[in-house]
Write a protein that holds these residues in place. Structure first.
Motif, short mmCIF file in Angstrom:
data_model
loop_
_atom_site.label_atom_id
_atom_site.label_comp_id
_atom_site.label_asym_id
_atom_site.label_seq_id
_atom_site.Cartn_x
_atom_site.Cartn_y
_atom_site.Cartn_z
N ARG A 1 23.05 21.99 61.19
CA ARG A 1 22.04 21.04 60.77
C ARG A 1 20.64 21.66 60.83
NH1 ARG A 1 23.85 17.30 57.41
NH2 ARG A 1 25.42 15.94 58.31
N GLY A 2 20.47 22.62 61.74
CA GLY A 2 19.17 23.26 61.89
C GLY A 2 18.86 24.27 60.81
N GLY A 3 19.84 24.61 60.01
CA GLY A 3 19.58 25.53 58.90
C GLY A 3 20.37 26.83 58.95
N ALA A 4 21.22 27.01 59.97
CA ALA A 4 22.03 28.22 60.04
C ALA A 4 23.03 28.24 58.88
CB ALA A 4 22.79 28.30 61.36
N THR A 5 23.28 29.41 58.33
CA THR A 5 24.21 29.52 57.20
C THR A 5 25.61 29.93 57.63
OG1 THR A 5 23.59 31.82 56.79
CG2 THR A 5 22.34 30.14 55.62
N GLY A 6 25.78 30.27 58.89
CA GLY A 6 27.10 30.67 59.37
C GLY A 6 27.20 30.53 60.87
N PHE A 7 28.43 30.54 61.36
CA PHE A 7 28.65 30.40 62.80
C PHE A 7 29.91 31.18 63.13
CE2 PHE A 7 27.15 27.68 66.33
CZ PHE A 7 28.04 28.11 67.30
N VAL A 8 29.76 32.25 63.91
CA VAL A 8 30.88 33.14 64.22
C VAL A 8 30.95 33.36 65.72
CG1 VAL A 8 31.93 35.39 63.79
CG2 VAL A 8 30.56 34.31 62.02
N LEU A 9 32.14 33.28 66.28
CA LEU A 9 32.32 33.54 67.70
C LEU A 9 32.35 35.05 67.94
CD1 LEU A 9 35.08 30.91 68.57
CD2 LEU A 9 32.58 30.68 68.68
N LYS A 10 31.80 35.46 69.08
CA LYS A 10 31.72 36.88 69.38
C LYS A 10 33.09 37.52 69.52
CE LYS A 10 27.20 36.67 71.64
NZ LYS A 10 26.45 36.72 72.91
N ASP A 11 34.09 36.72 69.90
CA ASP A 11 35.44 37.27 70.06
C ASP A 11 36.26 37.18 68.78
OD1 ASP A 11 35.96 34.58 69.93
OD2 ASP A 11 36.92 34.41 71.89
N ALA A 12 35.59 36.83 67.66
CA ALA A 12 36.32 36.70 66.39
C ALA A 12 36.72 38.05 65.81
CB ALA A 12 35.48 35.93 65.38
N GLY A 13 36.11 39.13 66.31
CA GLY A 13 36.45 40.46 65.83
C GLY A 13 35.38 41.05 64.92
N PRO A 14 35.27 42.38 64.89
CA PRO A 14 34.24 43.05 64.08
C PRO A 14 34.32 42.70 62.60
CG PRO A 14 35.27 44.59 65.61
CD PRO A 14 36.08 43.35 65.66
N GLY A 15 35.54 42.57 62.08
CA GLY A 15 35.69 42.31 60.65
C GLY A 15 35.04 41.02 60.21
N LEU A 16 35.23 39.95 60.99
CA LEU A 16 34.64 38.66 60.63
C LEU A 16 33.13 38.70 60.79
CD1 LEU A 16 35.62 35.90 59.64
CD2 LEU A 16 35.53 35.11 62.00
N LEU A 17 32.65 39.43 61.78
CA LEU A 17 31.20 39.55 61.98
C LEU A 17 30.54 40.22 60.77
CD1 LEU A 17 28.75 39.34 63.97
CD2 LEU A 17 29.30 41.69 64.65
N VAL A 18 31.12 41.32 60.33
CA VAL A 18 30.58 42.03 59.16
C VAL A 18 30.68 41.15 57.92
CG1 VAL A 18 30.94 44.00 57.62
CG2 VAL A 18 31.06 44.32 60.11
N GLU A 19 31.80 40.45 57.78
CA GLU A 19 31.97 39.56 56.62
C GLU A 19 30.92 38.46 56.62
OE1 GLU A 19 35.43 36.75 54.55
OE2 GLU A 19 35.89 37.92 56.34
N ALA A 20 30.58 37.95 57.81
CA ALA A 20 29.57 36.89 57.92
C ALA A 20 28.21 37.38 57.48
CB ALA A 20 29.51 36.36 59.35
N VAL A 21 27.86 38.62 57.84
CA VAL A 21 26.58 39.20 57.44
C VAL A 21 26.53 39.35 55.92
CG1 VAL A 21 25.17 41.29 57.51
CG2 VAL A 21 26.15 40.38 59.61
N ARG A 22 27.57 39.88 55.36
CA ARG A 22 27.59 40.08 53.90
C ARG A 22 27.60 38.74 53.15
NH1 ARG A 22 31.95 44.92 54.46
NH2 ARG A 22 30.48 46.64 54.74
N ALA A 23 28.31 37.76 53.69
CA ALA A 23 28.34 36.44 53.05
C ALA A 23 26.95 35.81 53.07
CB ALA A 23 29.35 35.54 53.76
N ALA A 24 26.28 35.90 54.21
CA ALA A 24 24.93 35.33 54.32
C ALA A 24 23.98 36.01 53.35
CB ALA A 24 24.41 35.45 55.75
N TYR A 25 24.08 37.33 53.25
CA TYR A 25 23.21 38.08 52.34
C TYR A 25 23.45 37.66 50.89
CZ TYR A 25 21.12 42.06 49.93
OH TYR A 25 20.35 42.85 49.09
N ALA A 26 24.71 37.35 50.58
CA ALA A 26 25.06 36.96 49.21
C ALA A 26 24.76 35.49 48.92
CB ALA A 26 26.54 37.23 48.95
#
Length: 215
Positions: free
Chosen positions: A94-119
């Motif tokens: 609600r505050g405006g974040a475009t994604g939410f990823v848990l730190k234990d989700a793994g490196p792949g999801l973290l990188v995917e979240a960055v690329r998704a936000a950029y896109a």
């Protein structure tokens, strides 16, 4: 194109780990770090990153406050945290974040979240989507769904239901035998018709419309 990232976390070891994960990618560079929310906002406005990875709990100002302060800024905020409590998730989105990823989700999801936000897309850990719906069920907050600006097509309804069940875009594409880009296009169209900004809000609308349950 290089994606410029700011890391905001009050633990230096966490920031170092995130930096290693991200800078192992050829298209991502970390341009700034911050140990609290106020510094994160200052660094974001000074260095102009494309994506800010922000922890929820930080000194001086929490991640939700950072997301609100940077709402409308070119930089997109992705929350990265060990906490998946529902009030944090809902407040961050609600505050405006475009994604939410848990730190234990793994490196792949973290990188995917960055690329998704950029896109211009949003990525939320599928488990969080399901947890939020179950939380709403327990509270009995099943309100009336808003009518979309335009009716969703049968395919869009099908994809909205899949999103509500916590499936990723790739999983939806594989299940429906359509391309990943087609799924992304449908998700964007659904968001536009419903007037929502992310997958959790799509899932909530689907649930409120009695199109799918959290189980």
């Amino acid at each position: 194109m290089t994606i410029r990232v700011l890391l905001a976390d009050d633990q230096a070891m966490i920031r170092a780990s995130l930096r290693i994960i991200l800078e192992d990618q050829p298209d991502i560079v970390v341009v700034a770090e911050a140990g609290d929310g106020v510094a994160a906002i200052e660094q974001a406005r000074r260095t102009r990153p494309d994506v800010c990875l922000v922890d929820v709990q930080m000194p001086r100002l929490d991640g939700i406050g950072v997301a609100r302060a940077l709402a409308g800024d070119p930089a997109r905020v992705v929350m990265v945290t060990t906490f998946d409590l529902d009030e944090y998730v809902y407040g961050a989105l609600r505050g405006g974040a475009t994604g939410f990823v848990l730190k234990d989700a793994g490196p792949g999801l973290l990188v995917e979240a960055v690329r998704a936000a950029y896109a211009g897309d949003s990525l939320i850990s599928p488990s969080i989507t399901l947890r939020l719906l179950r939380h709403l069920t327990a509270r009995g907050d099943r309100g009336a769904a808003r009518a979309p600006a335009q009716p969703l097509t049968p395919r869009e309804l099908q994809i909205a239901q899949a999103v509500a069940r916590g499936h990723t875009n790739q999983e939806i594409a594989d299940h429906l035998f359509i391309s990943l880009s087609t799924v992304k296009g449908h998700v964007s169209g659904i968001q536009a018709k419903l007037g929502v900004r992310n997958r959790v809000e799509i899932a909530a609308w689907t649930w409120e419309s009695r199109l799918v349950g959290p189980d």
